[in-house]
Write a protein that holds these residues in place. Structure first.
Motif, short mmCIF file in Angstrom:
data_model
loop_
_atom_site.label_atom_id
_atom_site.label_comp_id
_atom_site.label_asym_id
_atom_site.label_seq_id
_atom_site.Cartn_x
_atom_site.Cartn_y
_atom_site.Cartn_z
N ARG A 98 41.84 29.83 41.08
CA ARG A 98 43.07 30.60 41.29
C ARG A 98 44.02 29.87 42.25
O ARG A 98 45.23 29.88 42.06
N PRO A 126 39.80 40.00 30.80
CA PRO A 126 38.72 39.43 31.62
C PRO A 126 37.58 38.80 30.82
O PRO A 126 36.85 37.97 31.34
N VAL A 136 43.41 37.38 35.17
CA VAL A 136 42.91 38.36 34.21
C VAL A 136 43.41 39.79 34.42
O VAL A 136 42.99 40.69 33.69
N THR A 137 44.28 39.97 35.40
CA THR A 137 44.89 41.31 35.54
C THR A 137 46.38 41.14 35.78
O THR A 137 46.84 40.13 36.34
N GLU A 140 47.13 40.67 39.47
CA GLU A 140 46.92 39.31 39.95
C GLU A 140 48.07 38.39 39.48
O GLU A 140 48.54 37.53 40.24
N ASP A 165 43.25 48.42 31.76
CA ASP A 165 43.34 48.38 33.22
C ASP A 165 43.71 49.73 33.82
O ASP A 165 44.77 50.28 33.52
N ARG A 167 44.84 50.36 36.58
CA ARG A 167 46.04 50.22 37.42
C ARG A 167 47.26 49.83 36.57
O ARG A 167 48.29 49.43 37.12
N LEU B 94 42.89 56.86 27.40
CA LEU B 94 42.05 56.37 28.50
C LEU B 94 42.19 57.25 29.74
O LEU B 94 41.20 57.55 30.40
N ARG B 98 39.20 59.29 31.59
CA ARG B 98 38.88 59.13 33.01
C ARG B 98 38.85 60.48 33.72
O ARG B 98 38.00 60.71 34.59
N HIS B 125 32.07 45.91 32.17
CA HIS B 125 33.10 44.91 31.87
C HIS B 125 34.19 45.53 30.97
O HIS B 125 33.87 46.28 30.04
N PRO B 126 35.46 45.20 31.24
CA PRO B 126 36.56 45.77 30.44
C PRO B 126 36.44 45.54 28.93
O PRO B 126 37.05 46.25 28.15
N VAL B 136 35.94 50.58 34.37
CA VAL B 136 35.78 49.16 34.11
C VAL B 136 36.05 48.25 35.32
O VAL B 136 36.01 47.03 35.18
N THR B 137 36.35 48.85 36.46
CA THR B 137 36.48 48.02 37.67
C THR B 137 35.74 48.70 38.81
O THR B 137 35.60 49.93 38.85
N GLU B 140 37.99 51.19 40.60
CA GLU B 140 38.08 52.48 39.92
C GLU B 140 36.81 53.30 40.15
O GLU B 140 36.86 54.52 40.36
N TRP B 164 34.40 38.74 37.33
CA TRP B 164 35.72 38.23 36.97
C TRP B 164 36.84 38.79 37.85
O TRP B 164 37.98 38.29 37.82
N PRO B 166 39.56 39.74 40.42
CA PRO B 166 40.19 39.08 41.57
C PRO B 166 40.11 39.93 42.85
O PRO B 166 40.27 39.40 43.93
#
Lengths: 253, 253
Positions: A98, A126, A136-137, A140, A165, A167, B94, B98, B125-126, B136-137, B140, B164, B166
């Motif tokens: 990165r 990802p 991957v986001t 980021e 994601d 977020r 989604l 959640r 993993h996503p 997936v994180t 979260e 993966w 960040p």
């Protein structure tokens, strides 16, 4: 759809933009491809791709020169966005990769400004972190883009890569003024080949109208690229695929 | 390694813990499996799995009853952690999935407290968002866990699912006091089958010692589960695989 043929077909179907891939231009050259595209009444939304910044020390100069060449090709094509697929780590060091990516983008900025081509950092899914991109986001990608002038560096939002994601809404709101492209396709289940399962819109689980609403709420008004990569389409004629893409776009995006 | 055989082999190899999967207990029963495990000198680190909260309205009661049964089985096995694989959205919603997951966990908390079994939310993993889990994180999973008492709800950190990210270092620091389990395996390239490519440690690109350092810096001192899911191992004897797991663990984790 390759620029060699089909340009007028795209225009007739109401499509005004095309996003060439560099390796599809081989043997034709960017300037000639740009003339073909313009003569068909099309504009270039982006060129895919520069990037792959993490490299062994002995290959960094060649990689930087190739990225500069990608910027020149984008300009020759008549485009003003180069998509960056930033590259995976060489080994296990994601943080190091990165940092190398940030350095690589910084190094590319002067040429980008000089050529009038913006750099669009595309976060990839990802699952591609070890093969295509350590970025991957969207969060980021924005952290990275915000280190630079918004006239030079922004982000590409590909629904397939970011839809999962939690977020996403928050980061798309933050992306206002930085979005340089928006790509659509669909995620099918069960997931198949990681690189060849980007299905036609409507075939999968992505809430594409929902993502589009967020992208447009962030002020993006540019072209929307359909980036379907699906081996199942390979046996069909270009005209047939084009007609279905147009229909799917109007119904599912 | 299934609880029916091999328990003494694990103990002889210096392994003190086992994490059964529910469907491997079929026909034996959790209480009998718990006695076998205890008589082999092993302890149960977790039971895998409860969850799959998003369900059509007509199936929610059955799903809740099954999750309560999973908690009972964890207790009968002598364990105190139930791993939650939270489930995918039913369609494209989604955010709705959640919210259903949060409601499902809230509903399960009283039984968890009563049985002395903690709920471990495992972000997957996503790439598994549409098939296994809308969570997936790690960030979260923590957002969700922090809505509940840390004595009842925490998170499971599986290196394969989170390496993966960040934000991993930042989120692992935040996870202090909430980590109920730590799983290791490795990510190989090119990535193969999404569900059967969790390789032996050392075969892939995950910086496992780096992740372990962060997990331990967050105060986790519990058992580390090796969760390798790799069809290439299926032809080898249990003893052979066990010996290699022990060697890989000491070298690569």
């Amino acid at each position: 759809v390759e620029p060699r043929g089909g340009g007028r077909g795209l225009r007739a179907a109401g499509i005004g933009w095309i996003a060439p891939w560099r390796h599809k231009l081989d043997g034709l050259g960017a300037a000639a491809a740009g003339r073909l595209i313009a003569s068909a009444g099309l504009r270039v939304s982006s060129l895919c791709r520069g990037g792959f910044f993490p490299a062994p020390p002995g290959e960094r100069e060649a990689r930087a020169a190739d990225n500069r060449r990608a910027l020149e090709e984008a300009a020759e094509l008549g485009g003003d966005v180069l998509v960056l697929v930033c590259g995976p780590p060489l080994g296990r060091d994601l943080a190091g990769a990165r940092a190398e990516i940030a350095e690589g983008i910084e190094r590319l900025c002067p040429a980008a400004r000089e050529l009038g081509v913006r750099l669009g950092i595309e976060p990839l899914h990802p699952m591609l972190v070890a093969e295509r991109s350590a970025i991957v986001t969207l969060g980021e990608a924005l952290d990275l883009a915000e280190r630079f002038d918004p006239d030079t560096v922004g982000v590409i939002v590909d629904a397939y890569h970011v839809f999962w994601d939690p977020r996403l809404a928050e980061q798309l709101a933050r992306a206002a003024g930085r979005i340089l492209g928006f790509h659509v396709s669909d995620w099918v289940t069960p997931a198949g080949d990681l690189l060849a399962s980007r299905a036609l819109m409507g075939d999968g689980v992505i809430d594409l109208p929902g993502v589009r609403t967020l992208v447009e709420a962030a002020g993006y008004r540019g072209p929307i690229e359909v980036e379907v990569i699906d081996t199942k389409l390979a046996g069909r004629s270009g005209a047939d695929v084009l007609a279905e893409v147009v229909e799917r776009f109007s119904t599912h995006v």
